[in-house]
Write an enzyme that holds these catalytic residues in place. Structure first.
Site, PDB file in Angstrom:
ATOM      1  N   ASP A  71      14.037  16.674 -12.247  1.00  0.00           N
ATOM      2  CA  ASP A  71      14.770  16.894 -13.218  1.00  0.00           C
ATOM      3  C   ASP A  71      13.632  18.556 -13.522  1.00  0.00           C
ATOM      4  O   ASP A  71      12.838  19.030 -13.946  1.00  0.00           O
ATOM      5  CB  ASP A  71      15.022  16.749 -14.774  1.00  0.00           C
ATOM      6  CG  ASP A  71      15.772  17.226 -15.289  1.00  0.00           C
ATOM      7  OD1 ASP A  71      16.353  18.932 -14.587  1.00  0.00           O
ATOM      8  OD2 ASP A  71      17.068  16.369 -15.392  1.00  0.00           O
ATOM      9  N   SER A 119      22.276  19.848 -15.132  1.00  0.00           N
ATOM     10  CA  SER A 119      21.486  18.353 -14.856  1.00  0.00           C
ATOM     11  C   SER A 119      22.872  17.260 -15.294  1.00  0.00           C
ATOM     12  O   SER A 119      23.108  16.174 -14.736  1.00  0.00           O
ATOM     13  CB  SER A 119      20.833  17.994 -16.035  1.00  0.00           C
ATOM     14  OG  SER A 119      19.785  19.138 -16.249  1.00  0.00           O
ATOM     15  N   ASP A 170      20.331  10.862 -21.861  1.00  0.00           N
ATOM     16  CA  ASP A 170      20.560  12.614 -21.191  1.00  0.00           C
ATOM     17  C   ASP A 170      21.493  12.654 -20.152  1.00  0.00           C
ATOM     18  O   ASP A 170      21.787  10.907 -19.514  1.00  0.00           O
ATOM     19  CB  ASP A 170      19.022  12.866 -21.066  1.00  0.00           C
ATOM     20  CG  ASP A 170      19.443  14.343 -21.046  1.00  0.00           C
ATOM     21  OD1 ASP A 170      20.091  14.982 -21.784  1.00  0.00           O
ATOM     22  OD2 ASP A 170      18.055  14.636 -20.876  1.00  0.00           O
ATOM     23  N   THR A 172      21.293  12.890 -16.617  1.00  0.00           N
ATOM     24  CA  THR A 172      21.110  12.666 -15.698  1.00  0.00           C
ATOM     25  C   THR A 172      21.113  10.976 -15.372  1.00  0.00           C
ATOM     26  O   THR A 172      21.850  10.684 -14.753  1.00  0.00           O
ATOM     27  CB  THR A 172      19.358  12.989 -15.018  1.00  0.00           C
ATOM     28  OG1 THR A 172      18.830  13.841 -15.023  1.00  0.00           O
ATOM     29  CG2 THR A 172      19.117  13.115 -13.604  1.00  0.00           C
ATOM     30  N   ASP A 319      11.532  19.179 -16.568  1.00  0.00           N
ATOM     31  CA  ASP A 319      12.855  20.392 -16.700  1.00  0.00           C
ATOM     32  C   ASP A 319      12.511  21.110 -18.122  1.00  0.00           C
ATOM     33  O   ASP A 319      12.723  22.034 -18.100  1.00  0.00           O
ATOM     34  CB  ASP A 319      14.268  19.670 -16.965  1.00  0.00           C
ATOM     35  CG  ASP A 319      15.528  20.739 -17.767  1.00  0.00           C
ATOM     36  OD1 ASP A 319      15.528  21.331 -16.689  1.00  0.00           O
ATOM     37  OD2 ASP A 319      15.809  19.646 -18.386  1.00  0.00           O
ATOM     38  N   ASP A 362      17.836  17.996  -9.886  1.00  0.00           N
ATOM     39  CA  ASP A 362      18.694  18.634  -9.302  1.00  0.00           C
ATOM     40  C   ASP A 362      19.555  20.009  -9.666  1.00  0.00           C
ATOM     41  O   ASP A 362      19.796  20.953  -9.431  1.00  0.00           O
ATOM     42  CB  ASP A 362      19.675  18.094 -10.416  1.00  0.00           C
ATOM     43  CG  ASP A 362      18.848  18.186 -12.055  1.00  0.00           C
ATOM     44  OD1 ASP A 362      17.765  19.089 -12.053  1.00  0.00           O
ATOM     45  OD2 ASP A 362      18.720  17.717 -13.210  1.00  0.00           O
ATOM     46  N   HIS A 363      18.100  20.805  -9.857  1.00  0.00           N
ATOM     47  CA  HIS A 363      18.377  22.319  -9.948  1.00  0.00           C
ATOM     48  C   HIS A 363      16.723  22.471  -9.918  1.00  0.00           C
ATOM     49  O   HIS A 363      16.134  22.000 -10.428  1.00  0.00           O
ATOM     50  CB  HIS A 363      18.950  22.417 -11.392  1.00  0.00           C
ATOM     51  CG  HIS A 363      18.577  21.709 -12.432  1.00  0.00           C
ATOM     52  ND1 HIS A 363      18.375  23.012 -13.260  1.00  0.00           N
ATOM     53  CD2 HIS A 363      19.439  20.971 -13.373  1.00  0.00           C
ATOM     54  CE1 HIS A 363      17.509  21.865 -13.922  1.00  0.00           C
ATOM     55  NE2 HIS A 363      19.069  20.983 -14.363  1.00  0.00           N
ATOM     56  N   HIS A 466      18.182  27.598 -16.678  1.00  0.00           N
ATOM     57  CA  HIS A 466      18.127  26.521 -14.987  1.00  0.00           C
ATOM     58  C   HIS A 466      18.110  28.184 -14.228  1.00  0.00           C
ATOM     59  O   HIS A 466      19.146  29.194 -14.605  1.00  0.00           O
ATOM     60  CB  HIS A 466      19.482  25.605 -14.812  1.00  0.00           C
ATOM     61  CG  HIS A 466      18.892  24.486 -15.435  1.00  0.00           C
ATOM     62  ND1 HIS A 466      20.368  23.715 -15.521  1.00  0.00           N
ATOM     63  CD2 HIS A 466      17.929  24.260 -16.476  1.00  0.00           C
ATOM     64  CE1 HIS A 466      20.094  22.806 -16.064  1.00  0.00           C
ATOM     65  NE2 HIS A 466      18.129  23.229 -17.310  1.00  0.00           N
TER      66      HIS A 466
END
Ligand SMILES: *[C@@H]1O[C@H](CO)[C@@H](O)[C@H](O)[C@H]1NC(C)=O
Ligand SMILES: *[C@@H]1O[C@H](CO)[C@@H](O)[C@H](O)[C@H]1NC(C)=O
Ligand SMILES: *[C@@H]1O[C@H](CO)[C@@H](O)[C@H](O)[C@H]1NC(C)=O
Ligand SMILES: *[C@@H]1O[C@H](CO)[C@@H](O)[C@H](O)[C@H]1NC(C)=O
Ligand SMILES: [Zn+2]
Length: 551
Positions: A71, A119, A170, A172, A319, A362-363, A466
């Site tokens: 993440d 996410s 969370d 994800t 993340d 994811d980013h 992000h």
């Protein structure tokens, strides 16, 4: 086989679409060049001994799929962690991360409603193989629940698992195991994860944090559950046959997966498991230990089955370090993930079941850059990994240490215990010290500490959110044909949804069919859209910093 197609109409706002016309000749040259590159890359991959499949799996139908999400880990995080590792362990400049050997491509990450994803939309792209809006948990852009590859795998006879370092509720892990209009519906997500929705229980194993959404108030499982419905889902789960572990010692009794009875609910913290940099080894297992435990347990449970397992492993808090702009915490998170990935490759190499690993992000988070101009002069071409090595704790940990100080010489405490001992920073100004002693707001204090580290390391950040930068795709397979199949589908630059489509096809999952089974799922419970503010929507825990850590 049908698959949920990415709804291209939803991407109609994409500014790059079709306006761009190349001359035919230029196009031909580009195509020829691309083919040459692709062939060269394919040959390189096949000849690179580290990625050539070694084992000869027996069965043709039995498959294990291990999907990793890092993440918030962009390309700069890898460069940062790689150089940090070389510095710390005195390794040569050609030393790489374990993960580096498995790079096959990159992924584009936008969501249906924004060029910058969160996410939830990021994970839903993997789990449902479709683009949805930021905040969407296993629902499409019109809030309709979409079948996930975890559900499809379970319905096809696979065992399933989720391993994370943040809350198991969370975004994800939730996007694989629940359906909710907004990621903040974590009470509802916990219910779905235990099977309280039309499909019943789809998850066989969960290991992570996030206990707080599984109980209310004070209970024998912890002091402060946050469920609003007064239910104790941990008691309910145990009554329904789940094995529960809630502490390091209970986790240790699982004997790395050799003493597990499924279904297993492992909730090892009320909120997050601490950053690897801060983690007390006697209180929390590493991501590697969690991963090995899950692999051994799922492998044992499918030993006599003709179907394998699907496991999601998330390096969740890369993340968080990005959101907090904390480079010292982030490099340790990346290295902890690298060890977990290595353990899974070793598992696959030793397994006689056909096993694939796919790893992606994811980013990106933080807009991290491995260089930073810190004066008006022309910048130096360098950054200083030793500054990150000097940091013995994260900003998250140190702001709490400062705020919890109750002695009578705070100034000396901060100078000696925090700046000198924990960060080895001695060139601070009186103003810096004054700020650290007087700031009462934890997130401002954390910001100040992380900035002092980042500036000295000459590491730059451009956002606390992000970014839209492409992220890497990694893969491994222990069988030659499968490996070529992965390359054919995922080598090069791809839309994040293609990763989900590939895994669905690989496991023989008809996502449309799964979607048809869950249309009556309650996905809107506990939410009044008008009351939600935009920031809370994305991450109510890490934008507003709370004093929540329990170690
Ligand atoms: C890395 O460099 C060293 C020399 O410094 C060399 O002996 C070694 O083979 C190199 N390793 C790789 C993987 O290229
Ligand atoms: C195996 O797990 C059971 C509980 O499920 C526990 O009582 C036992 O002590 C564990 N065995 C070991 C060797 O830790
Ligand atoms: C603190 O940093 C200085 C300068 O980088 C370094 O020489 C020293 O070894 C560091 N001290 C510790 C305890 O790491
Ligand atoms: C869900 O799908 C079934 C079967 O197609 C249908 O009978 C039912 O009305 C649908 N329910 C909702 C809420 O759309
Ligand atoms: Zn994030």
């Amino acid at each position: 086989m049908t698959e949920v197609n990415e709804n291209t109409a939803l991407l109609g706002t994409s500014p790059t679409k079709s306006r761009f016309r190349l001359k035919a000749k230029t196009r031909k040259i580009m195509i020829a060049t691309f083919v040459l590159f692709a062939l060269a890359a394919l040959l390189f991959q096949i000849s690179d001994s580290s990625t050539v499949p070694h084992t000869k799996p027996k069965s043709d139908n039995k498959k294990n799929v291990i999907f990793f999400v890092t993440d918030g880990m962009g390309p700069a995080s890898l460069s940062l962690a790689r150089s940090f590792r070389q510095y710390k362990y005195d390794l040569p400049m050609n030393d790489t991360l374990f993960l580096d050997h498995y790079l096959i491509g990159s992924s584009r990450t936008r969501s249906s409603d924004s060029l910058v994803t969160d996410s939830a939309a990021g994970a839903t792209a993997f789990s449902c193989a479709l683009k949805s809006y930021n905040g969407a948990i296993g629902v499409d852009p019109f809030n309709a629940p979409c079948g996930t590859i975890l559900e499809g795998a379970k319905l096809n006879g696979y065992m399933t698992g989720l391993v994370v370092t943040t809350r198991i509720t969370d975004a994800t892990p939730a996007s694989f195991s629940a359906h909710a209009d907004f990621r903040i519906q974590e009470d509802l997500i916990a219910l779905h994860q235990l099977g309280n929705y039309p499909l019943g229980r789809m998850v066989d194993l969960m290991i992570g944090g996030g206990r707080t959404h599984y109980y209310s108030g004070k209970s024998r499982y912890g002091p402060s559950g946050t469920r609003k419905d007064n239910r104790n889902l941990i008691d309910e789960a145990i009554n329904n046959g789940w094995q529960y572990v809630g502490s390091r010692s209970e986790f240790d009794s699982l004997k790395l997966g050799h003493n597990v009875s499924l279904p297993l609910l492992g909730l090892l913290a009320d909120y997050d498991i601490p950053f690897d940099l801060d983690r007390s080894h006697s209180k929390y297992p590493s991501l590697e230990e969690q991963t090995i435990t899950a692999l051994n347990a799922l492998s044992a449970a499918t030993k006599n089955s003709d179907k394998g397992f699907f496991l999601l492993v998330e390096g969740s808090r890369i993340d968080h370090a990005g959101h907090q702009n904390d480079p010292a915490a982030q490099v340790r998170e990346v290295l902890a993930f690298d060890r977990a990935f290595k353990a899974a490759v070793e598992f696959a190499e030793n397994s006689d079941v056909e096993t694939i690993l796919i790893s992606t992000s994811d980013h990106e988070t933080g807009g991290l850059v491995t260089a930073r101009q810190v004066t008006d002069d022309y910048p130096e071409y360098l950054w200083y990994p030793q500054v990150l090595d000097n940091a013995q704790h994260s900003g998250e940990y140190l702001q709490m240490k400062i705020l919890n100080y109750d002695g009578n010489n705070k100034k000396e405490f901060v100078a000696k215990e925090v700046l000198k001992n924990d960060l080895n920073i001695t060139d601070y100004t009186e103003n810096d010290l004054h700020e650290l002693v007087t700031l009462a707001d934890g997130s401002k204090l954390q910001e100040k500490l992380n900035d002092m580290v980042s500036v000295r390391a000459q590491v730059g950040w451009t956002t606390h959110g992000h970014s839209a930068v492409d992220v890497n795709i990694y893969a491994f397979a222990n069988k030659q044909e499968t490996w070529l199949d992965i390359l054919k589908n995922l080598q090069g630059n791809h839309e994040n949804t293609e990763i989900g489509s590939f895994m669905a096809r690989y496991m023989g999952i008809d996502l449309v069919k799964v979607t048809g089974l869950i249309n009556e799922t309650d996905h809107s419970a506990g939410i009044n859209v008008k009351e939600i503010n935009r920031v809370d929507l994305y991450d109510k825990y890490h934008h507003k910093l709370l004093n929540l850590r329990n170690d």
